[in-house]
Motif scaffolding. Structure first.
Motif, short mmCIF file in Angstrom:
data_model
loop_
_atom_site.label_atom_id
_atom_site.label_comp_id
_atom_site.label_asym_id
_atom_site.label_seq_id
_atom_site.Cartn_x
_atom_site.Cartn_y
_atom_site.Cartn_z
N UNK A 1 0.85 -1.19 0.00
CA UNK A 1 0.00 0.00 0.00
C UNK A 1 0.89 1.25 0.00
N UNK A 2 0.43 2.30 -0.65
CA UNK A 2 1.25 3.51 -0.72
C UNK A 2 0.36 4.72 -0.90
N UNK A 3 0.90 5.86 -0.59
CA UNK A 3 0.21 7.11 -0.92
C UNK A 3 1.25 8.07 -1.49
N UNK A 4 0.78 8.97 -2.36
CA UNK A 4 1.70 9.85 -3.08
C UNK A 4 1.82 11.19 -2.36
N UNK A 5 3.07 11.60 -2.12
CA UNK A 5 3.31 12.94 -1.57
C UNK A 5 4.31 13.61 -2.48
N UNK B 1 -1.14 10.52 -9.84
CA UNK B 1 -1.62 11.57 -8.93
C UNK B 1 -3.15 11.57 -8.86
N UNK B 2 -3.63 12.04 -7.70
CA UNK B 2 -5.08 12.22 -7.58
C UNK B 2 -5.79 11.06 -6.91
N UNK B 3 -5.05 10.10 -6.40
CA UNK B 3 -5.67 8.98 -5.69
C UNK B 3 -5.12 8.91 -4.27
N UNK B 4 -6.01 8.64 -3.32
CA UNK B 4 -5.56 8.60 -1.92
C UNK B 4 -4.68 7.41 -1.66
N UNK B 5 -5.14 6.28 -2.14
CA UNK B 5 -4.45 5.05 -1.82
C UNK B 5 -3.99 4.39 -3.11
N UNK B 6 -2.77 3.90 -3.11
CA UNK B 6 -2.22 3.24 -4.30
C UNK B 6 -1.64 1.90 -3.90
N UNK B 7 -1.43 1.03 -4.90
CA UNK B 7 -0.74 -0.23 -4.65
C UNK B 7 0.53 -0.22 -5.48
N UNK B 8 1.63 -0.45 -4.82
CA UNK B 8 2.90 -0.50 -5.55
C UNK B 8 3.25 -1.96 -5.79
#
Lengths: 430, 277
Positions: free
Chosen positions: A244-248, A270-277
């Motif tokens: 799980x990841x989030x973009x900053x 960009x533009x998503x709260x939660x991402x999967x790496x």
């Protein structure tokens, strides 16, 4: 030999369940196409629709430019190797191989010549008078293949042909099938759930999930540029790790520390709260063993190792991590769908076999951030997929195939069908 | 299995075999006794003679016995052949195809099989006389089919179900029509089943007495079991026991020969090696 085109093929069973749903697929003349997916994904059904053992609910099946939807199996001139071989137990090996020729009323001496050729290719010569019951698994498998290659079929169809063999024999037969296909240059469709077979045999691989095509590409493209979470998780062993990841800014924050993305990829996610790496195990390394020159290309992090597995040529380390409930649930669903049982959220990391990282200790790892992919957890879509790079990989595979076919056919193992026309799919006995 | 329980199995087996075969041994012994010797109070004949056999084969009873033997053979073989062929197709359909009324057919077959013969003999007797089938071969073959078909369909469909579907699909892909696939692949594989069924059907027809005695009246079609019932002694004070015993031995012989002949074909397991081992 012929190409196979499928246009919007649908297979619906009596209860309305679509086993195959709107599949369109073009298989080029002489291509080795793999249909792969977890059990129940419709790959066998699709194969049986090609050969005509299963009715097509809607869509067009075109073989060699001719629509075959309403033709009986015997009118399609395809040959098939069944999972359990389906040899005729009351006939000798010779008669088993000769069966298709006998049905087409081929003259006796022609039958003898062709069976001889096929049995030479498959090294069955000393078994021709035996009954299938007295043969080993591998020999039965070869008889089934002999029956398939003995006549000039438009295409070969394989339905999980190696799944009943033990591991060693499976490897042998795999290379045998590959060599045979190249030599004969015949369009081949091969169903399997084994990804080693898919990766090694196929010119292109078609990944199916619940009756729908996910991605059709060369094995290399599937591996390096998967189109979504499913393909990424299905291809590769051990499987890809999903964190799980989030973009900053342009940096992903993950349980394994921050990972920097280049501007282009950062913009894409960009533009998503939660991402999967998604990170493949081999993109990791024991930080102490990484070249200084390479180090800046990735990031390092410290983590406690749960278990290590030393295999001689490689080593795997298991690193548990914490994930939000939503992600955990989704990963569990995914692994269930992929027929694997992942009980805990942990990353499998491939490290050098000389690494001194030990179980239960904290250690420093390096990860190569250039090749990671970022997925949308909701849709599963791969946000960082480079379609162009992927297409290049598949293009390369296509060129390789053409070259290999030419090579296989020019090195003394010519296919008589190529040079002398009607005699078909047989090596000229040298 | 421990050696102790093995001994008990052998002892039990021998007892059962003796129990089953004793009546046959008795019949054989009886058939070699002269009429005066029948009540000699001992198991073995005091002076073995083949008098009974010559009576039924060449002597006074031969007029009754020999035509009956011929009738029995002819009628039973024809009935068996027809029943095998019909039940082969029926069983194939039941095992392979999905059609409405499949269960009904199997159920009806079973119902016919358990229907008591004696309750339909009288209506049949009247019907056969009306339409001219009384005392003819077809007049017996048709009722025999009703006896043999149900059991044939049941056994045969069990055999067909054992044959892997892939066999047939492989044949179709190899270029066979449905009929070719059936004839060249399914029938040879089902051969043990067909033989088993044929033997069972033959026995059933061969052993029938009720139809044989009711639907015939002359040499034209009377089968052996009915003929045996009509044997008479040399005088009215003498039982034809010896002659009946001799005839019973003779009618047993074809049955024994059949079983010995096809014993090896009946052994199932021919499908070994068809699919993964």
């Amino acid at each position: 030999m012929a190409s196979i085109e499928m246009r919007n093929i649908v297979k619906q069973y009596g209860d309305g369940y679509p086993a195959v749903n709107d599949v369109s697929l073009d298989i080029a003349d002489g291509e080795f196409m793999i249909l792969v997916g977890p059990s129940g994904c419709g790959k066998s059904t699709l194969l049986r629709m090609i050969v005509g053992l299963e009715d097509i609910t809607s869509g067009d099946m075109v073989i060699g430019g001719k629509r075959v939807n309403d033709l009986a199996p015997r009118e399609r001139n395809l040959s098939m190797v069944f999972q359990n071989y389906a040899l005729y137990p009351h006939m000798t090996v010779f008669e088993n191989i000769a069966f298709p020729l006998r049905l087409s009323k081929t003259p006796d001496d022609e039958v003898r010549r062709r069976v001889q050729e096929a049995s030479d290719v498959l090294e069955l010569k000393e078994h021709l008078e035996r009954k299938p019951a007295n043969l080993s698994g591998g020999q039965r498998q070869r008889v089934a293949m002999g029956r398939a290659i003995v006549r000039q079929a438009e295409a070969f169809l394989f339905d999980e042909p190696l799944s009943n063999l033990d591991a060693k024999l499976r490897g042998q037969m795999r290379t045998e099938i590959s060599r045979l296909q190249r030599r004969l240059g015949i369009t081949t469709v091969y169903v399997t759930h084994d990804q080693t077979e898919a990766m090694t045999l196929g010119d292109r691989v078609c990944v199916l999930r619940k009756g729908k095509i996910q991605q059709v590409a060369s094995p290399r493209e599937l591996y390096e540029q998967p189109v979504n979470l499913f393909v990424a998780g299905f291809i590769g062993s051990p499987p890809m790790n999903f964190l799980p990841a989030s973009l900053e800014g342009t940096t992903l924050s993950t349980p394994f520390g921050p990972i920097a993305l280049d501007e282009q990829r950062a913009a894409a996610v960009r533009g998503r709260d939660l991402l999967l790496v998604g990170i493949r195990p081999e993109y990791f390394e024991d930080a102490s063993l990484v070249d200084e020159a390479k180090r800046p290309l990735g990031s390092t992090f410290r983590a406690r190792v749960d278990v290590t597995e030393w295999l001689g040529d490689s080593q795997y380390a298991y690193i548990p991590y914490e994930a939000p409930e939503a992600i955990t649930a989704q990963l569990r669903d995914l692994s269930r769908e992929l027929d694997s049982e992942e009980l805990r959220t942990q990353a499998i990391v491939s490290i050098d076999s000389t690494s001194r990282i030990r179980e239960g200790r904290e250690a420093e790892f390096w990860l190569d951030s250039r090749k990671i992919h970022v997925f949308d957890p909701q849709t599963g879509e791969n946000l960082t997929r480079d379609a162009e790079a992927g297409a290049r990989l598949t293009q390369m595979a296509t060129e390789d195939r053409v070259e290999q076919v030419e090579h296989a056919q020019s090195t003394g193992q010519t296919v008589s069908g190529q040079s002398s026309g009607p005699s078909g799919a047989h090596r000229a006995t040298a | 299995m421990s050696s102790r329980s093995k001994v008990w199995w052998v002892v039990g087996g021998v007892l059962i075999v003796i129990y089953c075969l004793f009546p046959i041994a008795w019949i054989v012994s009886l058939s070699f006794k002269a009429p005066s010797d029948i009540s000699n109070q001992s198991f073995l004949p005091t002076d073995p003679s083949i008098e009974n056999y010559s009576t039924i084969l060449t002597g006074s009873a031969s007029d009754l016995f020999l035509p009956a033997l011929r009738n029995s053979f002819g009628i039973c073989l024809i009935a068996t052949a027809i029943s095998c062929i019909l039940s082969m197709f029926a069983a194939y359909a039941i095992a392979r195809l999905d059609f409405p009324g499949k269960k009904l057919i199997l159920g009806t077959a079973l119902a016919v099989a358990i229907f008591p013969v004696i309750s339909i003999v009288t209506p049949l007797f009247n019907l056969w006389r009306q339409i001219g089938l009384y005392d003819t071969w077809p007049g017996l073959i048709i009722p025999y089919l009703s006896l043999t078909l149900p059991i044939s369909i049941w056994t045969m469909s069990a055999f067909f179900r054992e044959i892997p579907w892939e066999m047939e699909q492989a044949a179709q892909v190899d270029g066979a029509t449905t009929w070719q696939a059936f004839r060249k692949v399914i029938v040879p594989l089902a051969a043990p089943g067909v033989f088993t069924t044929a033997i069972i059907a033959f026995f059933i027809a061969w052993n029938d007495f009720a139809y044989g005695i009711s639907l015939t009246s002359t040499d034209a079609s009377r089968p052996v079991p009915a003929a045996l019932g009509l044997f008479t002694g040399a005088s009215q004070f003498e039982d034809p026991t010896g002659a009946i015993a001799a005839a019973a031995v003779i009618v047993t012989i074809p049955v024994v020969v059949l079983v010995l002949l096809f014993q090896r074909r009946i052994v199932a397991g021919l499908t070994n090696g068809a699919v993964k081992g």
